[in-house]
Design a protein around this motif. Structure first.
Motif, PDB file in Angstrom:
ATOM      1  N   LEU A  53       0.854  -1.197   0.000  1.00 19.00           N
ATOM      2  CA  LEU A  53       0.000   0.000   0.000  1.00 19.00           C
ATOM      3  C   LEU A  53       0.883   1.239   0.000  1.00 19.00           C
ATOM      4  O   LEU A  53       0.922   1.996   0.985  1.00 19.00           O
ATOM      5  N   PRO A  54       1.630   1.448  -1.073  1.00 18.44           N
ATOM      6  CA  PRO A  54       2.629   2.532  -1.066  1.00 18.44           C
ATOM      7  C   PRO A  54       2.000   3.884  -0.754  1.00 18.44           C
ATOM      8  O   PRO A  54       0.936   4.199  -1.243  1.00 18.44           O
ATOM      9  N   ASP A  55       2.731   4.631   0.083  1.00 16.82           N
ATOM     10  CA  ASP A  55       2.186   5.905   0.526  1.00 16.82           C
ATOM     11  C   ASP A  55       3.201   7.024   0.311  1.00 16.82           C
ATOM     12  O   ASP A  55       3.024   7.901  -0.521  1.00 16.82           O
ATOM     13  N   CYS A  56       4.334   6.945   1.027  1.00 14.43           N
ATOM     14  CA  CYS A  56       5.266   8.078   0.999  1.00 14.43           C
ATOM     15  C   CYS A  56       6.186   8.071  -0.229  1.00 14.43           C
ATOM     16  O   CYS A  56       6.693   9.101  -0.630  1.00 14.43           O
ATOM     17  N   LEU A  57       6.426   6.915  -0.790  1.00 13.76           N
ATOM     18  CA  LEU A  57       7.342   6.734  -1.935  1.00 13.76           C
ATOM     19  C   LEU A  57       8.753   7.232  -1.635  1.00 13.76           C
ATOM     20  O   LEU A  57       9.494   7.606  -2.542  1.00 13.76           O
ATOM     21  N   SER A  58       9.124   7.275  -0.376  1.00 17.80           N
ATOM     22  CA  SER A  58      10.479   7.757  -0.068  1.00 17.80           C
ATOM     23  C   SER A  58      11.119   7.005   1.098  1.00 17.80           C
ATOM     24  O   SER A  58      11.984   7.554   1.775  1.00 17.80           O
ATOM     25  N   GLY A  59      10.681   5.780   1.352  1.00 17.39           N
ATOM     26  CA  GLY A  59      11.366   4.944   2.346  1.00 17.39           C
ATOM     27  C   GLY A  59      11.030   5.239   3.783  1.00 17.39           C
ATOM     28  O   GLY A  59      11.745   4.810   4.678  1.00 17.39           O
ATOM     29  N   ARG A  60       9.938   5.985   4.061  1.00 19.78           N
ATOM     30  CA  ARG A  60       9.674   6.385   5.432  1.00 19.78           C
ATOM     31  C   ARG A  60       8.464   5.718   6.083  1.00 19.78           C
ATOM     32  O   ARG A  60       8.359   5.697   7.291  1.00 19.78           O
ATOM     33  N   CYS A  61       7.524   5.170   5.275  1.00 21.69           N
ATOM     34  CA  CYS A  61       6.301   4.655   5.913  1.00 21.69           C
ATOM     35  C   CYS A  61       6.287   3.135   6.042  1.00 21.69           C
ATOM     36  O   CYS A  61       5.541   2.601   6.858  1.00 21.69           O
ATOM     37  N   GLY A  62       7.069   2.430   5.266  1.00 27.04           N
ATOM     38  CA  GLY A  62       7.168   0.973   5.390  1.00 27.04           C
ATOM     39  C   GLY A  62       6.033   0.207   4.723  1.00 27.04           C
ATOM     40  O   GLY A  62       5.993  -1.022   4.790  1.00 27.04           O
ATOM     41  N   ARG A  63       5.129   0.915   4.062  1.00 30.41           N
ATOM     42  CA  ARG A  63       3.932   0.219   3.541  1.00 30.41           C
ATOM     43  C   ARG A  63       4.203  -0.519   2.235  1.00 30.41           C
ATOM     44  O   ARG A  63       3.283  -1.045   1.614  1.00 30.41           O
ATOM     45  N   CYS A  64       5.456  -0.543   1.853  1.00 31.39           N
ATOM     46  CA  CYS A  64       5.819  -1.258   0.622  1.00 31.39           C
ATOM     47  C   CYS A  64       6.902  -2.285   0.921  1.00 31.39           C
ATOM     48  O   CYS A  64       7.625  -2.692   0.011  1.00 31.39           O
ATOM     49  N   PHE A  65       7.027  -2.693   2.204  1.00 24.76           N
ATOM     50  CA  PHE A  65       8.080  -3.644   2.592  1.00 24.76           C
ATOM     51  C   PHE A  65       8.000  -4.951   1.810  1.00 24.76           C
ATOM     52  O   PHE A  65       6.924  -5.524   1.652  1.00 24.76           O
ATOM     53  N   VAL A  67      13.339  -4.548   2.799  1.00 26.91           N
ATOM     54  CA  VAL A  67      13.607  -3.282   2.095  1.00 26.91           C
ATOM     55  C   VAL A  67      12.293  -2.606   1.697  1.00 26.91           C
ATOM     56  O   VAL A  67      11.253  -3.265   1.637  1.00 26.91           O
ATOM     57  N   GLN A  68      12.376  -1.323   1.426  1.00 24.12           N
ATOM     58  CA  GLN A  68      11.208  -0.590   0.944  1.00 24.12           C
ATOM     59  C   GLN A  68      11.206  -0.694  -0.582  1.00 24.12           C
ATOM     60  O   GLN A  68      12.111  -0.160  -1.239  1.00 24.12           O
ATOM     61  N   SER A  69      10.175  -1.363  -1.136  1.00 23.60           N
ATOM     62  CA  SER A  69      10.206  -1.595  -2.583  1.00 23.60           C
ATOM     63  C   SER A  69       9.878  -0.335  -3.377  1.00 23.60           C
ATOM     64  O   SER A  69      10.034  -0.319  -4.596  1.00 23.60           O
ATOM     65  N   CYS A  70       9.467   0.750  -2.708  1.00 20.59           N
ATOM     66  CA  CYS A  70       9.256   2.008  -3.435  1.00 20.59           C
ATOM     67  C   CYS A  70      10.585   2.650  -3.788  1.00 20.59           C
ATOM     68  O   CYS A  70      10.660   3.497  -4.668  1.00 20.59           O
ATOM     69  N   LEU A  71      11.652   2.263  -3.077  1.00 27.29           N
ATOM     70  CA  LEU A  71      12.967   2.882  -3.329  1.00 27.29           C
ATOM     71  C   LEU A  71      13.744   2.146  -4.405  1.00 27.29           C
ATOM     72  O   LEU A  71      14.848   2.554  -4.761  1.00 27.29           O
TER      73      LEU A  71
HETATM   74  S1  FES Z   1       5.807   3.819   0.163  1.00 25.52           S
HETATM   75 FE1  FES Z   1       6.500   4.540   2.106  1.00 25.52          FE
HETATM   76  S2  FES Z   1       8.260   3.380   2.426  1.00 25.52           S
HETATM   77 FE2  FES Z   1       7.680   2.828   0.464  1.00 25.52          FE
END
Ligand code: FES
Ligand SMILES: Cc1cc2nc3c(=O)[nH]c(=O)nc-3n(C[C@H](O)[C@H](O)[C@H](O)COP(=O)(O)OP(=O)(O)OC[C@H]3O[C@@H](n4cnc5c(N)ncnc54)[C@H](O)[C@@H]3O)c2cc1C
Ligand code: FES
Lengths: 162, 275
Positions: free
Chosen positions: A36-48, A56-60
């Motif tokens: 459930l990607p949210d921040c797209l910058s490695g800070r929320c963890g919703r893409c682990f 890892v954060q898959s948005c990064l």
């Molecule tokens: S979308 Fe927030 S850490 Fe990846």
């Protein structure tokens, strides 16, 4: 380009553009609902995801960077005893995460207990810091981590019913 | 969205061949700085991109009695594990303060040092420790100090069409180390910077003093460092304050960072040095 990735134990040949993030490719091409990607910058963890065993954060990650890798999403571990223990521990500690961050918190705890079977408070707080959430009180989460660590070691050393 | 050509070199030689053919080639190691700084769904990359993180030569570690030599694609998690018990504790803490565990699992040491538009947290600390870097390009290979990545005006100046292959960190340590990263573990921005100050405290003298402050620019003054070297350890009051003022006066010509913050860090560093 086609990116070959082993996702949850199955080899996938995924169509991706150079600028696609791994999280989007997994969601759009494989309909992986836990992401459930949210921040797209490695800070929320919703893409682990676990990438070759590391959280890892898959948005990064540009999707091409996962070429040849083993990716495990929450779906890949959902039926494991580790997740069952963590869910039970969260229930017991009264730290019930909302649907938006549930998988992120569980993935973070799975990873933590893998690296620190008996984590101290500092390690637990550092790990929880990766999942942005202002609504669950950290004390109950720490308690849940302790309970899950206990259950895990009981299972691992066959002390479950003693 | 621009579609880039992505290459997957497996050796340093293949990477250099790609760099020779296209000096604008964008090297992606962990990709966390390149991707993390882009809020858009789709990531903008250069026309030609090489993913270098799987190159085995760039992940090797060599440890001798004198130094720890790391391939530039060593992840920050890997570096933190190696640093434990080997490198000075403050360096271990700085690594642990970068981003979060998930990011450190992807981010690399090389990516931290090669950032093109600012200095990240490890640059000032490793520069204080006299770390050396191996730079490879079509012209050949050479070892240099980290100051090589800093232009005359203090801005980052990474040589074009160049690959950083290895980083060599000396294992001798300083017995006075003071490091502060300003701005927490968020993606570095214009208001974040790292202050590093190290020295050897002999029986009664301060030796090998160094002070580096780096963010969007870097600040280091060799003549100021020489002015501290050889001073008495127990200097007090006016003498110490004159050194703090000497530094803060010099920093007042810098417009890229809050001068009061620098002044208070310099004050704290000197107070600890002299205590
Ligand atoms: S979308 Fe927030 S850490 Fe990846
Ligand atoms: C949420 C978040 C928080 C962060 N917090 C911090 C922090 O607290 N402190 C901090 O210092 N940084 C922080 N960062 C920034 C960044 O993640 C790190 O600095 C990281 O070490 C960069 O490494 P990388 O491998 O991901 O670099 P990349 O993104 O792959 O590359 C960075 C730059 O270096 C170049 N490059 C990479 N490797 C080489 C090489 N071997 N030779 C030549 N050029 C190369 C690339 O072309 C690019 O210009 C953060 C990032 C995120 C997303
Ligand atoms: S409980 Fe889900 S975001 Fe706080």
């Amino acid at each position: 380009m086609i990116v070959d990735i082993n996702v949850n134990g199955e080899m996938r040949h995924l169509q991706a553009r150079s600028g696609d993030r791994l999280v989007d490719v997994l969601r759009d091409r494989l309909s992986i609902a836990s992401l459930l990607p949210d921040c797209l910058s490695g800070r929320c963890g919703r893409c682990f995801v676990f990438l070759d065993g590391r959280l890892v954060q898959s948005c990064l990650l540009p999707a091409f960077k996962a070429k040849g890798a083993r990716v495990v999403t929450f779906e890949g571990i959902a039926d494991s005893p580790e997740v069952a223990e963590i869910e039970e521990a969260l229930r017991q500690a009264g730290a019930l995460p909302c649907p938006f961050c549930r998988t992120a918190k569980i993935m973070a705890i799975v990873d933590l207990l893998e690296r620190h079977p008996l984590p101290d408070e500092k390690a637990a707080m550092e790990q929880l810091d990766m999942v942005s959430c202002a609504c669950t009180d950290p004390i109950s989460l720490i308690k849940a981590i302790g309970l899950a660590a206990d259950a895990r070691s009981k299972r691992k050393f066959n002390r479950a019913n003693k | 969205m621009r579609i880039s050509e992505v290459y997957f070199p497996e050796t340093i030689a293949e990477t250099l061949e790609l760099l020779r053919a296209n000096p604008e080639l964008q090297l992606v190691a962990g990709g966390t700085e390149i991707v993390g700084s882009q809020p858009t769904r789709s990531i903008a990359l250069e026309r030609q991109v090489a993913s270098i993180v799987k190159i085995k030569e760039l992940r090797k570690t060599v440890r001798t009695e004198q130094f720890l030599e790391l391939g530039s694609c060593t992840t920050l998690t890997g570096l933190r594990t190696l640093a434990s018990g080997t490198l000075p504790e403050p360096l271990y803490d700085v690594i642990g303060g970068i981003a979060n565990h998930g990011v450190r699992n992807i981010a690399t040491l090389g990516g931290n040092l090669c950032c093109k538009n600012r200095f990240m947290d490890l640059w000032p600390v490793l520069a204080c420790l006299d770390a050396q870097i191996e730079l490879r390009s079509a012209a050949g290979a050479r070892w240099a100090g980290l100051s090589h990545l800093c232009g005359e005006d203090g801005s980052p100046s990474f040589p074009p069409a160049t690959l950083m292959a290895r980083i060599r960190i000396p294992l001798f340590s300083y017995n006075f180390i003071f490091v502060r990263s300003l701005g927490g573990n968020a993606l570095p921005g214009p208001h974040t910077a790292t202050f590093a100050c190290m020295a050897n405290l002999g029986r009664d003298k301060i030796e090998d003093f160094r002070l580096i402050f780096a963010g969007t620019k870097a600040f280091r003054l060799k003549e100021h460092e020489m002015a501290v070297d050889g001073r008495r350890r127990g200097m007090k009051g006016r003498e110490m304050q004159s050194l703090v003022d000497y530094y803060t006066d010099a920093f007042s010509s810098q417009s890229w960072y809050d001068q009061r913050l620098f002044a208070s860090l310099a004050q704290e560093a000197f107070e600890r040095l002299c205590s």
